[in-house]
Motif scaffolding. Structure first.
Motif, PDB file in Angstrom:
ATOM      1  N   SER A  13      13.099  -9.220   2.939  1.00 49.94           N
ATOM      2  CA  SER A  13      13.728 -10.346   3.624  1.00 49.94           C
ATOM      3  C   SER A  13      15.082 -10.659   2.998  1.00 49.94           C
ATOM      4  CB  SER A  13      12.809 -11.568   3.551  1.00 49.94           C
ATOM      5  OG  SER A  13      13.468 -12.720   4.012  1.00 49.94           O
ATOM      6  N   GLU A  14      15.126 -10.721   1.673  1.00 54.52           N
ATOM      7  CA  GLU A  14      16.385 -10.986   0.966  1.00 54.52           C
ATOM      8  C   GLU A  14      17.359  -9.831   1.133  1.00 54.52           C
ATOM      9  OE1 GLU A  14      16.426 -12.323  -3.086  1.00 54.52           O
ATOM     10  OE2 GLU A  14      14.622 -13.527  -2.758  1.00 54.52           O
ATOM     11  N   MET A  15      16.865  -8.622   1.011  1.00 51.34           N
ATOM     12  CA  MET A  15      17.703  -7.424   1.087  1.00 51.34           C
ATOM     13  C   MET A  15      18.450  -7.350   2.422  1.00 51.34           C
ATOM     14  SD  MET A  15      16.347  -3.493   0.493  1.00 51.34           S
ATOM     15  CE  MET A  15      15.355  -3.917  -0.920  1.00 51.34           C
ATOM     16  N   PHE A  16      17.757  -7.712   3.516  1.00 52.38           N
ATOM     17  CA  PHE A  16      18.338  -7.579   4.853  1.00 52.38           C
ATOM     18  C   PHE A  16      18.808  -8.904   5.445  1.00 52.38           C
ATOM     19  CE2 PHE A  16      16.239  -3.530   4.489  1.00 52.38           C
ATOM     20  CZ  PHE A  16      17.052  -2.676   5.209  1.00 52.38           C
ATOM     21  N   GLY A  17      18.527 -10.003   4.726  1.00 48.76           N
ATOM     22  CA  GLY A  17      18.916 -11.310   5.258  1.00 48.76           C
ATOM     23  C   GLY A  17      18.151 -11.670   6.515  1.00 48.76           C
ATOM     24  N   LEU A  18      16.898 -11.251   6.563  1.00 51.62           N
ATOM     25  CA  LEU A  18      16.044 -11.520   7.727  1.00 51.62           C
ATOM     26  C   LEU A  18      14.920 -12.480   7.335  1.00 51.62           C
ATOM     27  CD1 LEU A  18      15.606  -7.905   9.126  1.00 51.62           C
ATOM     28  CD2 LEU A  18      16.890  -9.755  10.193  1.00 51.62           C
ATOM     29  N   PRO A  19      14.524 -13.352   8.238  1.00 55.50           N
ATOM     30  CA  PRO A  19      13.364 -14.200   7.943  1.00 55.50           C
ATOM     31  C   PRO A  19      12.096 -13.359   7.798  1.00 55.50           C
ATOM     32  CG  PRO A  19      14.528 -14.966   9.921  1.00 55.50           C
ATOM     33  CD  PRO A  19      15.115 -13.638   9.534  1.00 55.50           C
ATOM     34  N   ILE A  20      11.209 -13.797   6.949  1.00 55.45           N
ATOM     35  CA  ILE A  20       9.922 -13.111   6.768  1.00 55.45           C
ATOM     36  C   ILE A  20       9.183 -13.036   8.095  1.00 55.45           C
ATOM     37  CG2 ILE A  20       7.644 -13.351   5.691  1.00 55.45           C
ATOM     38  CD1 ILE A  20       9.117 -14.295   3.140  1.00 55.45           C
ATOM     39  N   SER A  21       9.305 -14.087   8.898  1.00 53.69           N
ATOM     40  CA  SER A  21       8.618 -14.109  10.201  1.00 53.69           C
ATOM     41  C   SER A  21       9.093 -12.954  11.093  1.00 53.69           C
ATOM     42  CB  SER A  21       8.827 -15.449  10.903  1.00 53.69           C
ATOM     43  OG  SER A  21      10.213 -15.688  11.112  1.00 53.69           O
ATOM     44  N   THR A  22      10.356 -12.600  11.001  1.00 52.98           N
ATOM     45  CA  THR A  22      10.887 -11.482  11.792  1.00 52.98           C
ATOM     46  C   THR A  22      10.259 -10.171  11.332  1.00 52.98           C
ATOM     47  OG1 THR A  22      12.977 -12.615  12.205  1.00 52.98           O
ATOM     48  CG2 THR A  22      12.997 -10.212  12.408  1.00 52.98           C
ATOM     49  N   LEU A  23      10.154  -9.987  10.022  1.00 54.77           N
ATOM     50  CA  LEU A  23       9.538  -8.771   9.487  1.00 54.77           C
ATOM     51  C   LEU A  23       8.073  -8.684   9.887  1.00 54.77           C
ATOM     52  CD1 LEU A  23      11.260  -8.858   6.004  1.00 54.77           C
ATOM     53  CD2 LEU A  23      11.751  -7.260   7.875  1.00 54.77           C
ATOM     54  N   ARG A  24       7.373  -9.803   9.847  1.00 54.61           N
ATOM     55  CA  ARG A  24       5.968  -9.820  10.287  1.00 54.61           C
ATOM     56  C   ARG A  24       5.866  -9.473  11.766  1.00 54.61           C
ATOM     57  NH1 ARG A  24       4.810 -15.140   6.902  1.00 54.61           N
ATOM     58  NH2 ARG A  24       4.102 -14.175   4.976  1.00 54.61           N
ATOM     59  N   TYR A  25       6.783 -10.007  12.557  1.00 54.89           N
ATOM     60  CA  TYR A  25       6.803  -9.711  13.992  1.00 54.89           C
ATOM     61  C   TYR A  25       7.030  -8.217  14.227  1.00 54.89           C
ATOM     62  CZ  TYR A  25       8.530  -9.443  18.786  1.00 54.89           C
ATOM     63  OH  TYR A  25       8.726  -9.087  20.089  1.00 54.89           O
ATOM     64  N   TYR A  26       7.993  -7.626  13.525  1.00 52.96           N
ATOM     65  CA  TYR A  26       8.243  -6.191  13.659  1.00 52.96           C
ATOM     66  C   TYR A  26       6.982  -5.393  13.308  1.00 52.96           C
ATOM     67  CZ  TYR A  26      13.346  -7.051  13.732  1.00 52.96           C
ATOM     68  OH  TYR A  26      14.618  -7.458  14.032  1.00 52.96           O
ATOM     69  N   ASP A  27       6.311  -5.820  12.252  1.00 55.74           N
ATOM     70  CA  ASP A  27       5.075  -5.141  11.840  1.00 55.74           C
ATOM     71  C   ASP A  27       4.018  -5.270  12.931  1.00 55.74           C
ATOM     72  OD1 ASP A  27       3.195  -3.784  10.282  1.00 55.74           O
ATOM     73  OD2 ASP A  27       2.610  -5.611   9.205  1.00 55.74           O
ATOM     74  N   LYS A  28       3.869  -6.478  13.451  1.00 53.97           N
ATOM     75  CA  LYS A  28       2.882  -6.732  14.519  1.00 53.97           C
ATOM     76  C   LYS A  28       3.180  -5.880  15.761  1.00 53.97           C
ATOM     77  CE  LYS A  28       1.487 -10.505  17.532  1.00 53.97           C
ATOM     78  NZ  LYS A  28       2.490 -10.728  18.557  1.00 53.97           N
ATOM     79  N   GLU A  29       4.464  -5.668  16.024  1.00 55.67           N
ATOM     80  CA  GLU A  29       4.875  -4.866  17.181  1.00 55.67           C
ATOM     81  C   GLU A  29       4.736  -3.368  16.923  1.00 55.67           C
ATOM     82  OE1 GLU A  29       5.867  -5.841  20.394  1.00 55.67           O
ATOM     83  OE2 GLU A  29       4.950  -7.692  19.652  1.00 55.67           O
ATOM     84  N   GLY A  30       4.335  -2.987  15.725  1.00 58.44           N
ATOM     85  CA  GLY A  30       4.113  -1.575  15.415  1.00 58.44           C
ATOM     86  C   GLY A  30       5.362  -0.816  15.033  1.00 58.44           C
ATOM     87  N   LEU A  31       6.412  -1.526  14.596  1.00 61.66           N
ATOM     88  CA  LEU A  31       7.665  -0.862  14.265  1.00 61.66           C
ATOM     89  C   LEU A  31       7.651  -0.200  12.884  1.00 61.66           C
ATOM     90  CD1 LEU A  31      10.250  -3.386  15.755  1.00 61.66           C
ATOM     91  CD2 LEU A  31       9.222  -1.374  16.823  1.00 61.66           C
ATOM     92  N   PHE A  32       6.616  -0.497  12.091  1.00 59.80           N
ATOM     93  CA  PHE A  32       6.458   0.142  10.778  1.00 59.80           C
ATOM     94  C   PHE A  32       5.109   0.867  10.741  1.00 59.80           C
ATOM     95  CE2 PHE A  32       8.789  -3.906   9.690  1.00 59.80           C
ATOM     96  CZ  PHE A  32      10.028  -3.327   9.497  1.00 59.80           C
ATOM     97  N   PRO A  33       4.996   1.984  11.437  1.00 60.92           N
ATOM     98  CA  PRO A  33       3.694   2.639  11.568  1.00 60.92           C
ATOM     99  C   PRO A  33       3.098   3.152  10.254  1.00 60.92           C
ATOM    100  CG  PRO A  33       5.438   4.006  12.509  1.00 60.92           C
ATOM    101  CD  PRO A  33       6.050   2.684  12.153  1.00 60.92           C
ATOM    102  N   THR A  34       3.917   3.383   9.244  1.00 58.20           N
ATOM    103  CA  THR A  34       3.384   3.913   7.986  1.00 58.20           C
ATOM    104  C   THR A  34       3.351   2.854   6.879  1.00 58.20           C
ATOM    105  OG1 THR A  34       5.563   4.681   7.258  1.00 58.20           O
ATOM    106  CG2 THR A  34       4.215   6.240   8.539  1.00 58.20           C
ATOM    107  N   LEU A  35       3.530   1.592   7.246  1.00 51.25           N
ATOM    108  CA  LEU A  35       3.547   0.515   6.257  1.00 51.25           C
ATOM    109  C   LEU A  35       2.204   0.420   5.548  1.00 51.25           C
ATOM    110  CD1 LEU A  35       5.239  -1.876   5.126  1.00 51.25           C
ATOM    111  CD2 LEU A  35       4.135  -3.295   6.846  1.00 51.25           C
ATOM    112  N   GLU A  36       2.250   0.437   4.206  1.00 51.79           N
ATOM    113  CA  GLU A  36       1.032   0.340   3.404  1.00 51.79           C
ATOM    114  C   GLU A  36       0.751  -1.106   3.049  1.00 51.79           C
ATOM    115  OE1 GLU A  36       0.725   2.868  -0.014  1.00 51.79           O
ATOM    116  OE2 GLU A  36       1.865   4.454   0.957  1.00 51.79           O
ATOM    117  N   ARG A  37      -0.526  -1.385   2.867  1.00 50.61           N
ATOM    118  CA  ARG A  37      -0.944  -2.697   2.381  1.00 50.61           C
ATOM    119  C   ARG A  37      -1.804  -2.478   1.145  1.00 50.61           C
ATOM    120  NH1 ARG A  37      -0.258  -3.467   7.623  1.00 50.61           N
ATOM    121  NH2 ARG A  37       0.445  -5.452   8.419  1.00 50.61           N
ATOM    122  N   LYS A  38      -1.514  -3.266   0.120  1.00 55.35           N
ATOM    123  CA  LYS A  38      -2.342  -3.236  -1.090  1.00 55.35           C
ATOM    124  C   LYS A  38      -2.858  -4.648  -1.290  1.00 55.35           C
ATOM    125  CE  LYS A  38       0.079   0.613  -3.149  1.00 55.35           C
ATOM    126  NZ  LYS A  38       1.118   1.056  -4.038  1.00 55.35           N
TER     127      LYS A  38
END
Length: 149
Positions: A13-38
């Motif tokens: 979020s800081e690196m790109f100047g994007l709200p966390i909510s936007t990143l979560r939305y992108y994830d929800k939309e499937g834009l990060f298909p290889t995103l890992e969760r730990k």
């Protein structure tokens, strides 16, 4: 950044100047298909960072999220979709070039008008109005001519 570095959603979020909510939305939309969760925490790697660079580029070029999602779907289909992906980027490139040309004409008018008012304050509006393009400073004359095509 090394290839095995991972980042939290807050860091991205800081690196790109994007709200966390936007990143979560992108994830929800499937834009990060290889995103890992730990332990339920999203871990963004180099692939997601590059994906985000492309997403932001496409967004800034005027593409809507639904069309970006379509692009990501094409990516997932492999190299057989290279022609479609290339066409998408060519279309967006043309759109950005047209916008740059439009903004260039706007900048030319602004440059001319800044000179106009500076001159009007210095020598009076009547004298400024009487100034022929060939008597204007070169940069202003060029801007004037481009703005009055």
């Amino acid at each position: 950044m090394s290839n095995d570095s991972t980042y939290t959603i807050g860091q991205i979020s800081e690196m790109f100047g994007l709200p966390i909510s936007t990143l979560r939305y992108y994830d929800k939309e499937g834009l990060f298909p290889t995103l890992e969760r730990k332990s339920g925490i999203r871990k963004f790697g180099e692939q997601e960072i590059e994906t985000l660079r492309v997403i932001e580029c496409l967004k800034k070029s005027g593409l809507e999220i639904k069309d970006i999602k379509r692009f990501m779907d094409l990516c997932a289909q492999g190299s057989k979709t290279f022609p479609e992906r290339k066409a998408l980027f060519e279309n967006q490139k043309r759109a950005v070039e047209a916008e740059i040309n439009r903004l260039g004409a706007t900048l030319d008018m602004l440059t001319y008008k800044c000179w106009y008012y500076e001159s009007a304050m210095a020598i009076g509006e009547d004298a400024t109005k009487a100034t022929k393009p060939e008597d204007m400073p070169k940069e202003v004359r060029q801007a004037y001519e481009r703005a009055h095509i």
